[in-house]
Design a protein around this motif. Structure first.
Motif, PDB file in Angstrom:
ATOM      1  N   LYS A  51      -8.189 -12.147  -1.116  1.00  0.00           N
ATOM      2  CA  LYS A  51      -8.704 -11.247  -0.073  1.00  0.00           C
ATOM      3  C   LYS A  51      -7.708 -10.139   0.259  1.00  0.00           C
ATOM      4  O   LYS A  51      -8.111  -9.012   0.548  1.00  0.00           O
ATOM      5  CB  LYS A  51      -9.017 -12.035   1.199  1.00  0.00           C
ATOM      6  CG  LYS A  51     -10.296 -12.837   1.058  1.00  0.00           C
ATOM      7  CD  LYS A  51     -10.709 -13.401   2.391  1.00  0.00           C
ATOM      8  CE  LYS A  51     -12.143 -13.881   2.329  1.00  0.00           C
ATOM      9  NZ  LYS A  51     -12.538 -14.587   3.546  1.00  0.00           N
ATOM     10  N   ASN A  52      -6.420 -10.455   0.248  1.00  0.00           N
ATOM     11  CA  ASN A  52      -5.419  -9.413   0.520  1.00  0.00           C
ATOM     12  C   ASN A  52      -5.453  -8.338  -0.560  1.00  0.00           C
ATOM     13  O   ASN A  52      -5.340  -7.146  -0.283  1.00  0.00           O
ATOM     14  CB  ASN A  52      -4.010 -10.021   0.598  1.00  0.00           C
ATOM     15  CG  ASN A  52      -3.818 -10.848   1.860  1.00  0.00           C
ATOM     16  OD1 ASN A  52      -4.595 -10.740   2.795  1.00  0.00           O
ATOM     17  ND2 ASN A  52      -2.790 -11.680   1.884  1.00  0.00           N
ATOM     18  N   ILE A  53      -5.589  -8.771  -1.808  1.00  0.00           N
ATOM     19  CA  ILE A  53      -5.659  -7.823  -2.925  1.00  0.00           C
ATOM     20  C   ILE A  53      -6.920  -6.975  -2.799  1.00  0.00           C
ATOM     21  O   ILE A  53      -6.896  -5.748  -2.909  1.00  0.00           O
ATOM     22  CB  ILE A  53      -5.636  -8.584  -4.270  1.00  0.00           C
ATOM     23  CG1 ILE A  53      -4.272  -9.248  -4.452  1.00  0.00           C
ATOM     24  CG2 ILE A  53      -5.982  -7.677  -5.439  1.00  0.00           C
ATOM     25  CD1 ILE A  53      -4.186 -10.185  -5.637  1.00  0.00           C
ATOM     26  N   GLU A  54      -8.033  -7.668  -2.524  1.00  0.00           N
ATOM     27  CA  GLU A  54      -9.321  -6.993  -2.369  1.00  0.00           C
ATOM     28  C   GLU A  54      -9.229  -5.909  -1.282  1.00  0.00           C
ATOM     29  O   GLU A  54      -9.756  -4.810  -1.440  1.00  0.00           O
ATOM     30  CB  GLU A  54     -10.346  -8.064  -1.975  1.00  0.00           C
ATOM     31  CG  GLU A  54     -11.758  -7.603  -1.972  1.00  0.00           C
ATOM     32  CD  GLU A  54     -12.716  -8.722  -1.543  1.00  0.00           C
ATOM     33  OE1 GLU A  54     -12.559  -9.876  -1.991  1.00  0.00           O
ATOM     34  OE2 GLU A  54     -13.614  -8.424  -0.752  1.00  0.00           O
ATOM     35  N   GLN A  55      -8.524  -6.218  -0.206  1.00  0.00           N
ATOM     36  CA  GLN A  55      -8.436  -5.288   0.916  1.00  0.00           C
ATOM     37  C   GLN A  55      -7.642  -4.020   0.553  1.00  0.00           C
ATOM     38  O   GLN A  55      -8.015  -2.914   0.929  1.00  0.00           O
ATOM     39  CB  GLN A  55      -7.837  -5.995   2.143  1.00  0.00           C
ATOM     40  CG  GLN A  55      -7.875  -5.184   3.425  1.00  0.00           C
ATOM     41  CD  GLN A  55      -9.274  -4.641   3.776  1.00  0.00           C
ATOM     42  OE1 GLN A  55     -10.299  -5.183   3.350  1.00  0.00           O
ATOM     43  NE2 GLN A  55      -9.309  -3.539   4.524  1.00  0.00           N
ATOM     44  N   ILE A  56      -6.571  -4.199  -0.219  1.00  0.00           N
ATOM     45  CA  ILE A  56      -5.791  -3.022  -0.656  1.00  0.00           C
ATOM     46  C   ILE A  56      -6.662  -2.161  -1.578  1.00  0.00           C
ATOM     47  O   ILE A  56      -6.720  -0.934  -1.455  1.00  0.00           O
ATOM     48  CB  ILE A  56      -4.488  -3.453  -1.364  1.00  0.00           C
ATOM     49  CG1 ILE A  56      -3.550  -4.124  -0.347  1.00  0.00           C
ATOM     50  CG2 ILE A  56      -3.806  -2.265  -2.039  1.00  0.00           C
ATOM     51  CD1 ILE A  56      -2.252  -4.666  -0.929  1.00  0.00           C
TER      52      ILE A  56
END
Ligand code: ATP
Ligand code: MG
Length: 434
Positions: A51-56
């Protein structure tokens, strides 16, 4: 989050088919569990990173003017028959029949569906350019799913599609995305190398692949060393595309256009791919608009993919040591761990809880390791799951007014006076974005 309440099923032994380090570490740290070949369940820790990667990825798409939407995973075969790819795609496509015998498929990509959506609503050049994206699971029945999430059969991809009136406009859209891609990977602390690529089955005229540097990468890259020190503030896509970069089968030592001292050779992993393919799909799927003179013209399209789930593995390949993962701060599942080495001790508990609520109030995602287990296990688990900053609270140190802070990225531990702990930890969490 308290460690005792969180589900992190760390394991010692990994299955023998886990050949590469990221696959091993993802299983060891309880991030994923294989469900069948190339298909994984994302356990809580793994999902946090995803999710952190997706958000960036999302933020950089939004910054570049792309519109987020969500298309279904299951598509009807009709549009693929029209585009001619239903047969071309072969066995990599998972084909399904619904209860009335209609041919459906699990989408491996979305050019057909998005072109159909576009042509339903857009009829005039005045509404161009448009750029639409989604972050959705894809399925490709890969011949040899391997390397964990790096080559899965089900995987999460960000894919977007640009629509322009002509080639000139399409090149502007292409370059906007090119820049957004470089920014996206830099924000994750990665070193992206862009290379001119073959267009393959998607077809078209122009394509670049984005690889990130990792010693354990599969491809060998030859490139101008300038590509390693990009300035985020002044990224010029045309200039970047003019630097020399090639994979090993394209590189010819005797015909290399740059001087030996400027040539770097490193290993890389492909994490993104962009294409400009003109009117290939718009003609077949009827995506025409009226131009200024009232003439019907097929729109010029590009498509752009980032392997979101592959990035989890690629980030580990680029950031690990013998103890485990070293997450860059921008993607770490927890930015800070508080290790209470003596949960039976009143003073250790009080101090740990004080820090836990302080950092949570500061909006720092914190893992409070309150487990009753050996000190060794606590230290090694937090190193394995790769929390970048760790506050280590021991009984004897505490009595002496001291607490340890560990920088997992540098693998350095410092003893700090109690009244400076918050300040030092906050500084470590905020300096150098990664
Ligand atoms: P590859 O050559 O690795 O098969 P591709 O050219 O088929 O990649 P694209 O269709 O351009 O890939 O997909 C865009 C991105 O999606 C790739 O750059 C990669 O990061 C990711 N990707 C593609 N296939 C997979 C897969 N099987 N598992 C995980 N990620 C994938
Ligand atoms: Mg492929």
């Amino acid at each position: 989050m308290k460690y005792s309440e969180f589900f992190i099923p760390t394991v010692k032994d990994v299955p023998s088919d886990a050949e590469i380090i990221s696959h091993k570490l993802m299983i060891k740290s309880g991030m994923i569990k294989q469900s069948s070949a190339g298909i994984y369940s994302w356990l809580p820790l793994g999902l946090k990173v995803l999710k952190n990667i997706e958000q960036i990825v999302r933020e950089e798409q939004d910054n570049a003017g792309a519109n987020e939407m969500l298309m279904p995973t299951i598509q009807s075969a009709d549009l693929w028959i029209k585009s001619g790819r239903y047969d071309d795609y072969g066995k990599e496509m998972l084909r399904i029949n619904d209860r009335s015998g209609r041919e459906m498929l699990y989408g491996p990509t979305n050019e057909e569906l998005i072109t159909d959506i576009f042509q339903t609503y857009i009829t005039s050049y005045r509404e161009l350019p448009k750029n639409l994206y989604h972050i959705q699971w894809k399925f490709r029945d890969e011949l040899r799913p391997r390397f964990g999430v790096m080559r899965g059969r089900e995987f999460l991809m960000k894919d977007n599609y640009s629509f322009d009136l002509n080639e000139e406009g399409a090149k502007i859209s292409y370059n906007k995305m090119f820049k957004a891609y470089i920014k996206t990977f830099l924000r994750m602390g990665l070193t992206p190398i862009s290379l001119r690529a073959e267009t393959g089955p998607i077809g078209g005229n122009l394509s670049h692949e984005f690889q990130i540097l990792a010693n354990t990468g599969e491809s060998t890259l030859y490139y101008d060393k300038e590509l390693e020190s990009l300035d985020t503030e002044s990224l010029d896509p045309d200039k970047l595309q003019s630097y020399y970069a090639a994979v090993d089968d394209q590189h010819d030592e005797n015909n290399c256009p740059i001087a030996k001292e400027n040539l770097k050779i490193s290993k890389g992993i492909e994490v993104g791919h962009v294409f400009y393919f003109g009117t290939k799909y718009s003609e077949k799927l009827n995506a025409y608009v009226q131009d200024k003179d009232g003439k019907r013209v097929a729109v010029h399209m590009g498509s752009y993919g980032i392997g979101v789930s592959r990035l989890v593995g690629a980030l580990i390949e680029a950031n690990h040591d013998e103890k485990g993962i070293k997450w860059p701060k921008s993607v770490a599942p927890f930015k800070l761990s508080i290790l209470n080495l003596m949960p039976d001790d009143q003073n250790c508990n009080t101090k740990s809880l004080e820090y836990y609520s302080y950092f949570m109030d500061e909006n720092i995602e914190t893992l409070y390791d309150d487990r009753i287990c050996s000190i060794g296990k606590k230290l090694s688990d937090n190193d394995l799951i790769g929390t970048p900053v760790q506050i280590i609270i021991g009984k004897r140190d505490l009595a002496a007014g001291i607490i340890e802070i560990k920088d997992r990225i540098l693998n350095k531990t410092e003893k700090i006076k109690i009244d400076e702990v918050k300040k030092v930890a906050l500084k470590k969490l905020t300096i150098n974005a990664f």
